[in-house]
Write a protein that holds these residues in place. Structure first.
Motif, PDB file in Angstrom:
ATOM      1  N   SER A  68      -3.288  14.273   1.385  1.00 17.41           N
ATOM      2  CA  SER A  68      -3.552  12.834   1.457  1.00 17.41           C
ATOM      3  C   SER A  68      -2.251  12.057   1.374  1.00 17.41           C
ATOM      4  N   TYR A  69      -2.270  10.849   1.927  1.00 16.66           N
ATOM      5  CA  TYR A  69      -1.193   9.889   1.697  1.00 16.66           C
ATOM      6  C   TYR A  69      -1.594   8.864   0.639  1.00 16.66           C
ATOM      7  N   LYS A  70      -2.853   8.864   0.282  1.00 15.90           N
ATOM      8  CA  LYS A  70      -3.358   7.927  -0.734  1.00 15.90           C
ATOM      9  C   LYS A  70      -3.833   8.735  -1.923  1.00 15.90           C
ATOM     10  N   TRP A  71      -3.421   8.315  -3.107  1.00 16.00           N
ATOM     11  CA  TRP A  71      -3.830   9.002  -4.339  1.00 16.00           C
ATOM     12  C   TRP A  71      -4.376   7.976  -5.321  1.00 16.00           C
ATOM     13  N   GLY A  72      -5.191   8.451  -6.223  1.00 23.29           N
ATOM     14  CA  GLY A  72      -5.855   7.541  -7.148  1.00 23.29           C
ATOM     15  C   GLY A  72      -5.036   7.163  -8.360  1.00 23.29           C
ATOM     16  N   ASP A  73      -3.891   7.840  -8.549  1.00 19.65           N
ATOM     17  CA  ASP A  73      -3.112   7.556  -9.759  1.00 19.65           C
ATOM     18  C   ASP A  73      -1.643   7.887  -9.532  1.00 19.65           C
ATOM     19  N   THR A  74      -0.792   6.974  -9.978  1.00 16.27           N
ATOM     20  CA  THR A  74       0.641   7.251 -10.063  1.00 16.27           C
ATOM     21  C   THR A  74       1.156   6.986 -11.475  1.00 16.27           C
ATOM     22  N   GLN A  75       0.274   6.534 -12.381  1.00 20.65           N
ATOM     23  CA  GLN A  75       0.691   6.048 -13.688  1.00 20.65           C
ATOM     24  C   GLN A  75       0.183   6.913 -14.836  1.00 20.65           C
ATOM     25  N   ARG A  76      -1.120   7.174 -14.874  1.00 16.04           N
ATOM     26  CA  ARG A  76      -1.689   7.928 -15.988  1.00 16.04           C
ATOM     27  C   ARG A  76      -1.045   9.304 -16.116  1.00 16.04           C
ATOM     28  N   VAL A  77      -0.698   9.884 -14.976  1.00 17.47           N
ATOM     29  CA  VAL A  77      -0.123  11.228 -14.997  1.00 17.47           C
ATOM     30  C   VAL A  77       1.185  11.272 -15.767  1.00 17.47           C
ATOM     31  N   GLN A  78       1.934  10.162 -15.766  1.00 21.41           N
ATOM     32  CA  GLN A  78       3.208  10.151 -16.495  1.00 21.41           C
ATOM     33  C   GLN A  78       2.959  10.217 -18.008  1.00 21.41           C
ATOM     34  N   ARG A  79       1.985   9.494 -18.464  1.00 18.69           N
ATOM     35  CA  ARG A  79       1.626   9.543 -19.888  1.00 18.69           C
ATOM     36  C   ARG A  79       1.046  10.909 -20.236  1.00 18.69           C
ATOM     37  N   TRP A  80       0.199  11.465 -19.361  1.00 15.19           N
ATOM     38  CA  TRP A  80      -0.381  12.787 -19.604  1.00 15.19           C
ATOM     39  C   TRP A  80       0.704  13.846 -19.709  1.00 15.19           C
ATOM     40  N   ARG A  81       1.658  13.803 -18.803  1.00 15.51           N
ATOM     41  CA  ARG A  81       2.724  14.806 -18.827  1.00 15.51           C
ATOM     42  C   ARG A  81       3.520  14.721 -20.128  1.00 15.51           C
ATOM     43  N   ARG A  82       3.762  13.519 -20.598  1.00 17.71           N
ATOM     44  CA  ARG A  82       4.502  13.365 -21.855  1.00 17.71           C
ATOM     45  C   ARG A  82       3.716  13.936 -23.033  1.00 17.71           C
ATOM     46  N   LEU A  83       2.403  13.644 -23.073  1.00 17.71           N
ATOM     47  CA  LEU A  83       1.590  14.136 -24.190  1.00 17.71           C
ATOM     48  C   LEU A  83       1.449  15.666 -24.162  1.00 17.71           C
ATOM     49  N   MET A  84       1.323  16.222 -22.977  1.00 18.41           N
ATOM     50  CA  MET A  84       1.193  17.676 -22.880  1.00 18.41           C
ATOM     51  C   MET A  84       2.477  18.386 -23.267  1.00 18.41           C
ATOM     52  N   GLN A  85       3.631  17.822 -22.891  1.00 17.86           N
ATOM     53  CA  GLN A  85       4.900  18.490 -23.127  1.00 17.86           C
ATOM     54  C   GLN A  85       5.538  18.094 -24.456  1.00 17.86           C
ATOM     55  N   SER A  86       4.898  17.207 -25.206  1.00 20.96           N
ATOM     56  CA  SER A  86       5.469  16.777 -26.484  1.00 20.96           C
ATOM     57  C   SER A  86       5.227  17.773 -27.598  1.00 20.96           C
ATOM     58  N   ARG A  87       4.422  18.799 -27.331  1.00 14.34           N
ATOM     59  CA  ARG A  87       4.164  19.807 -28.346  1.00 14.34           C
ATOM     60  C   ARG A  87       4.022  21.166 -27.671  1.00 14.34           C
ATOM     61  N   GLU A  88       4.384  22.182 -28.403  1.00 21.93           N
ATOM     62  CA  GLU A  88       4.374  23.519 -27.830  1.00 21.93           C
ATOM     63  C   GLU A  88       2.963  24.065 -27.721  1.00 21.93           C
ATOM     64  N   VAL A  89       2.130  23.825 -28.714  1.00 20.90           N
ATOM     65  CA  VAL A  89       0.759  24.314 -28.666  1.00 20.90           C
ATOM     66  C   VAL A  89      -0.193  23.148 -28.895  1.00 20.90           C
ATOM     67  N   MET A 113       0.857  -1.188   0.000  1.00 21.10           N
ATOM     68  CA  MET A 113       0.000   0.000   0.000  1.00 21.10           C
ATOM     69  C   MET A 113       0.895   1.241   0.000  1.00 21.10           C
ATOM     70  N   PRO A 114       1.593   1.474  -1.115  1.00 20.72           N
ATOM     71  CA  PRO A 114       2.634   2.509  -1.138  1.00 20.72           C
ATOM     72  C   PRO A 114       2.069   3.925  -1.126  1.00 20.72           C
ATOM     73  N   ASN A 115       2.853   4.823  -0.545  1.00 13.73           N
ATOM     74  CA  ASN A 115       2.570   6.251  -0.582  1.00 13.73           C
ATOM     75  C   ASN A 115       3.408   6.856  -1.691  1.00 13.73           C
ATOM     76  N   PRO A 116       2.809   7.401  -2.742  1.00 11.19           N
ATOM     77  CA  PRO A 116       3.597   7.975  -3.831  1.00 11.19           C
ATOM     78  C   PRO A 116       4.576   9.015  -3.316  1.00 11.19           C
ATOM     79  N   SER A 117       5.817   8.886  -3.700  1.00  8.94           N
ATOM     80  CA  SER A 117       6.849   9.801  -3.235  1.00  8.94           C
ATOM     81  C   SER A 117       7.051  10.915  -4.242  1.00  8.94           C
ATOM     82  N   GLY A 118       7.875  11.869  -3.870  1.00 13.17           N
ATOM     83  CA  GLY A 118       8.227  12.946  -4.788  1.00 13.17           C
ATOM     84  C   GLY A 118       7.249  14.092  -4.747  1.00 13.17           C
ATOM     85  N   ASN A 119       7.541  15.096  -5.527  1.00 12.59           N
ATOM     86  CA  ASN A 119       6.693  16.281  -5.595  1.00 12.59           C
ATOM     87  C   ASN A 119       5.389  15.981  -6.314  1.00 12.59           C
ATOM     88  N   GLY A 120       4.399  16.799  -6.024  1.00 11.14           N
ATOM     89  CA  GLY A 120       3.134  16.661  -6.724  1.00 11.14           C
ATOM     90  C   GLY A 120       3.213  17.220  -8.136  1.00 11.14           C
TER      91      GLY A 120
END
Length: 820
Positions: free
Chosen positions: A524-545, A215-222
């Motif tokens: 919170s110490y519990k979050w609903g996602d640690t995975q989808r956000v990584q894909r979202w961040r890549r898609l958002m930052q893969s293009r300037e506009v 039951m891990p607590n996601p580490s690192g910055n939000g």
């Protein structure tokens, strides 16, 4: 012999005629409740004519002289299309399901009575703003106007379900709408069962590090506001519960099916057209009809359009001409479980920081169809309602001589969430909308906002004020008689995380960790996602506009970051080892599976075999790793926990110990577990789908099940009322299709984006939305599932406020007029 044949034929034909007549009569009675969308009605409760224009997709566009008249029209439209759904939700909130369903729902009714959500809603009515109270009353009058029409106009009791169950419909009240919001909070809640499960795991495992593994607590910055694009791309040009959680009538969701959603927004300088962009798709349990209902309201402040919850008057997700808003579950820890000590000399008293204190009590009678009623003794401590151990598996963690109580922000008798939501929906700017939501109590949400110039995200909802010395920091049940474990009001609204006009021009949330702050401001110490956000961040930052289409692409993305990261880790010592095994052997089957996965890009496409092989492998792997240590408790972890697998295979804090089977003499390695679990997965696949791996389809296992909560389990009717669709996506993709996790079909898609919306403020009327089924809750209506196929294919319908477009291809215009 000929005579026998003739009589047998006559008997068969006679029975066939009787069956045909019976079906015809049943169809006639059921079809009587299909509303006529082109009818006119004279009704009390409005000041002038109200017009309900239903566009080609049966989305009502409601026009009236005043805002109360418009809310009246929405109540009327909701009742026309979703009357059974509304009445069922109200009975759930009231704890009165057993009056029509019998003993099956007695425990659910008991839980709702003990939480007292409906009485709290009644007491909250007087605390609403004058505008909200007017809206609630007008909405209720609209619902009741249609109910009166059903009762007097021979309209098939309002819905086919009322022919099978009680046709009695009590008048709708303002408190009913408030109560439905509290039911939504119960459906989204995951912290209460999580606390209990963590306590059970702690009692079993003893070692805190091993509890942290599973039951891990996601580490690192939000992650919420993304950095400036140029800085990242220099030079770029572009629980198992005791109350039968599998019962569709139970509002308590099984573990892993709590709230989940996506929302993101782009500022004008990150949009190709120079206007703000926004996308939102909340994920809830799939049902037929959908939780959501599309509607447009023409208010005095202007038009608003989006997703509504039948039974409530607000547009919860949507846009106006100047503002767009979307919701994602914030995962704020707004629940605490307390262990309460009973006085051994007086079982009516509990220990408090100031000594023994008598519990508040009240009796409540649950009437049960075809059975004797049950008399409940409802009890409350200072911390909240007392819950018996049969709910949420509380009996597994409650010591003898103790009880359990629950503190929860939704248990408020001054709940002004409806008032806040109605004020926000009529706001003209991001700043006004943030200010309007200060009175929002529960369920806590991350509110994503855009106006024509600005984007923002603000966590809304009451955050409990905990003491710095809280013994478990909200992660485990704690003694309720210790002052440091008790709440002291709520945190100021200004402490809720807020991201306004971020420098990078992109803001969003996938239920991931958004801030990294010390307790008690931690969220919170519990979050609903640690995975989808990584894909979202890549898609958002893969293009300037970005464009409307790029946001659509992200919303429908089916690439699993989890698969891409775990497969190289788990299979590190299995790829391309040894000579090719003989065809037809288990070894050759494993080699073929690994060959397919080695060239796979992680796309969870319904037409591919690799997603099924991957999903079955990871499921079998987690089962092998945890069953040895957890025993029966392993059943509670029925879905893949990616961070657990990563911790084990990277041996973080000694987590590789999970790979060793305690009952065996030899020491198993993680490579052994990977190999054995792949064999397990392939055996399961072979038995279910055959050994032709290349012909497997993920969509055959990952069917979306939109189940009717009552008739969906009735033989002979399930084919009519349930909707099943082959779907792409998975547990950890942006196009989320949460799997069932248990039973013979563990990969059924049972939770997903019931609503999708994309708003473009460079051209607002080019915005799009869709829901997962259709607008009507009537199985015989062509609008019962007409939007469902669009939803499955990733298509949308126009989200326009132009009344001429609505009228151009309308399926009907309903006119409501007051008496002379």
């Amino acid at each position: 012999m000929i005579s026998v044949f003739r009589w047998s034929l006559r008997l068969f034909l006679g029975l066939a005629v009787l069956v045909g007549v019976a079906l015809t009569i049943a169809y006639w009675f059921a079809s009587r409740s299909l509303p006529d969308y082109s009818a006119s009605f004279t009704v009390d409760g409005i000041s002038g004519p109200v017009e309900i224009v239903r566009d080609n997709s049966n989305v009502p566009h409601i026009f009236g002289a005043t805002d109360p008249d418009v809310y009246f029209g929405l109540g009327f439209a909701h009742a026309q299309d979703r009357l059974w759904q509304m009445m069922l939700l109200r009975r759930t909130a009231q704890g009165r399901l057993s009056e029509i369903f019998g003993a099956r729902t007695a425990r659910t009714d008991e839980l709702l009575r003990r939480l007292d959500l409906y009485n709290l809603s009644v007491r909250s009515v007087e605390h609403q703003s004058p505008y909200a109270l007017s809206a609630l009353r007008a909405y209720a009058a609209g619902v009741n106007a249609w109910v009166d029409e059903v009762n007097t106009g021979a309209r098939g009791r309002g819905a086919p379900e009322f022919f099978l169950f009680s046709p009695s419909i009590a008048p709708w009240q303002p408190a009913d709408s408030i109560a439905l919001g509290k039911i939504m909070a119960l459906q989204l809640n995951s912290h209460l069962p999580d606390e209990v499960l963590r306590a059970r795991a702690s009692l079993l495992l003893k070692d805190d590090a091993r509890v942290e593994d599973i039951m891990p607590n996601p580490s690192g910055n939000g992650i919420a506001a993304l950095p400036e694009y140029a800085a990242l791309a220099p030079g770029a040009t572009g629980l198992r519960y005791a109350e039968a959680p599998r019962d569709p009538l139970n509002p308590v969701q099984p573990a892993g099916l709590g709230g989940a959603s996506n929302a993101w927004a782009a500022a004008p300088d990150r949009a190709a057209t120079g206007g703000t962009l926004m996308a939102n798709d909340p994920h809830l349990k799939l049902s037929a009809p959908s939780v959501w209902y599309l509607a447009r309201l023409e208010l005095q402040s202007g038009g608003v359009i989006g997703g509504t919850l039948p039974g409530t008057p607000a547009v919860l997700l949507g846009r106006s001409q100047t503002l767009g808003w979307g919701l994602t579950s914030s995962y704020l820890d707004d629940v605490d479980v307390h262990i309460e000590r009973l006085n051994p000399d007086n079982p009516e008293e509990l220990l408090t920081p100031s000594g023994w204190q008598k519990m508040r009590t009240r009796t409540s009678i649950v009437n049960i169809k075809d059975a004797d009623p049950i008399t409940l003794k409802l009890r409350w401590s200072d911390n909240g309602p007392i819950l018996p151990g049969r709910h949420f598996d509380l009996d597994t963690i409650t010591p003898p001589g103790h009880l359990t109580s629950v503190s929860w922000t939704v248990l408020s008798a001054r709940d002004t969430s409806v008032s806040a939501g109605l004020d926000m929906m009529r706001s003209g700017s991001v700043d006004d909308a943030i200010a309007a939501m200060e009175g929002f109590i529960a369920p806590s949400q991350n509110l994503t906002l855009v106006d024509r110039d600005k984007i923002a995200m603000k966590m809304v909802g009451a955050a409990p004020q905990r003491d710095d010395a809280h013994q478990s920091k909200g992660r485990l049940p704690t003694p309720g008689w210790i002052a440091a474990n008790r709440w002291d009001g709520r945190l100021a609204y200004t402490t809720n995380p807020e991201f306004v006009a971020p420098e990078g021009g992109i803001v969003g949330n996938t239920n991931n960790k958004i801030v990294d702050r010390p307790f008690p401001l931690h969220v919170s110490y519990k979050w609903g996602d640690t995975q989808r956000v990584q894909r979202w961040r890549r898609l958002m930052q893969s293009r300037e506009v970005h464009t409307r289409e790029s946001f659509m692409e992200a919303q429908l993305d089916t690439v699993s970051f989890t698969a891409r990261s775990l497969l190289p880790l788990v299979g590190a010592d299995l790829w391309f080892t040894g000579e090719a095994a003989p065809d037809g052997t288990p070894e050759r089957l494993s080699q073929r599976a690994l060959e397919l996965l080695a060239s796979w890009n992680g796309e969870m496409n319904e037409h591919l075999p690799e997603p099924l092989i991957y999903a079955a492998w990871m499921r079998a792997l987690q089962e092998r790793l945890i069953r040895d240590e957890l025993g029966p408790l392993a059943d509670e972890f029925s879905r893949l926990e990616p961070l657990f697998i990563e911790r084990v295979f990277r041996d973080i804090d000694g987590a590789s110990v999970w790979c060793d089977v305690q009952q065996s003499a030899r020491v198993e390695t993680c490579t052994d577990m990977a190999r054995l679990s792949l064999d397990d997965a392939l055996i399961w696949i072979s038995e279910r789908y055959g050994t032709a791996l290349e012909s497997l389809r993920w969509g055959d296992a990952h069917e979306a099940l939109h189940e009717h909560p009552v008739l969906g389990e009735v033989a002979g009717l399930s084919w009519l009322v349930n909707i099943r669709q082959s779907t792409s996506g998975g547990d950890n993709t942006l196009r989320r299709g949460r799997t069932k996790g248990t039973g013979p079909d563990p990969f059924l898609n049972v939770s997903g984006a019931g609503y999708r919306g994309i708003y473009d403020f460079a051209d607002p009327d080019s915005s799009l939305f869709v829901i997962s089924t259709g607008q009507s809750g009537h199985p015989l209506s062509r609008h019962y599932d007409d939007l469902g196929e669009l939803w499955r294919r990733g298509e949308y319908i126009p989200m326009a406020l132009d009344p001429d477009l609505a009228r151009a291809a309308s399926v009907g215009i309903t006119t409501l007029t007051p008496p002379d």
